[in-house]
Every structure is written in structure tokens, then in C-alpha cells.
Design a protein around this motif. Sequence first.
Motif: not given
Length: 87
Positions: A49-50, A68
Motif C-alpha cells: 500500500s502507498t 510504499r
Amino acid sequence: MTRIALALFAALFLAACTADGSRAVEPIPGSITYGGQPRTKLTKAPIGSTFEHTFNDRYGRPVVETYRIQPDRSLLLIHRYTRIEYF
């Protein structure tokens, strides 16, 4: 002779490219990873996920960085841009 020169130029051009086609973004003062990885890990965020982090640079301009989450829970700085604000 022209084909050889063209082939040499193409080989040099491809050698200059990195494996994933991008250059690494280095942390600057204000970055989360400036001076190393943070001591705490994001344990609940999904791997891959970012998220964005916003701070002001030394000139007072807003800087937005995208990170990230890596499989080892470290952070990878993948993108940075400076917002231009018109007054």
C-alpha cells in the motif's frame, strides 16, 4: 558504418536505463526516511500500500512524497513533487 554507430548508441542508451525504468528518489530533510528508516513499523497497513507525506522544504514550499510499504515493513520513497502555490 552508420549501422554500427546506431547499434552502439542504442546499446549505450539501454545500458543507462535502470532495471525498472525509474531512478531512485533520495530522501531530503523533512522526509520520513531521511537519516534512515523510522523506528516504528506500520504493522496494520497492507504490504504494497502507498501513502503520502506532506511537509515544507527549506524554502517554505509544500513537498508531497509518496511511500510504499515493503514486505519487511520498511518504507520505500517512490515519488516526490513540490507544489507550486500562486498567491
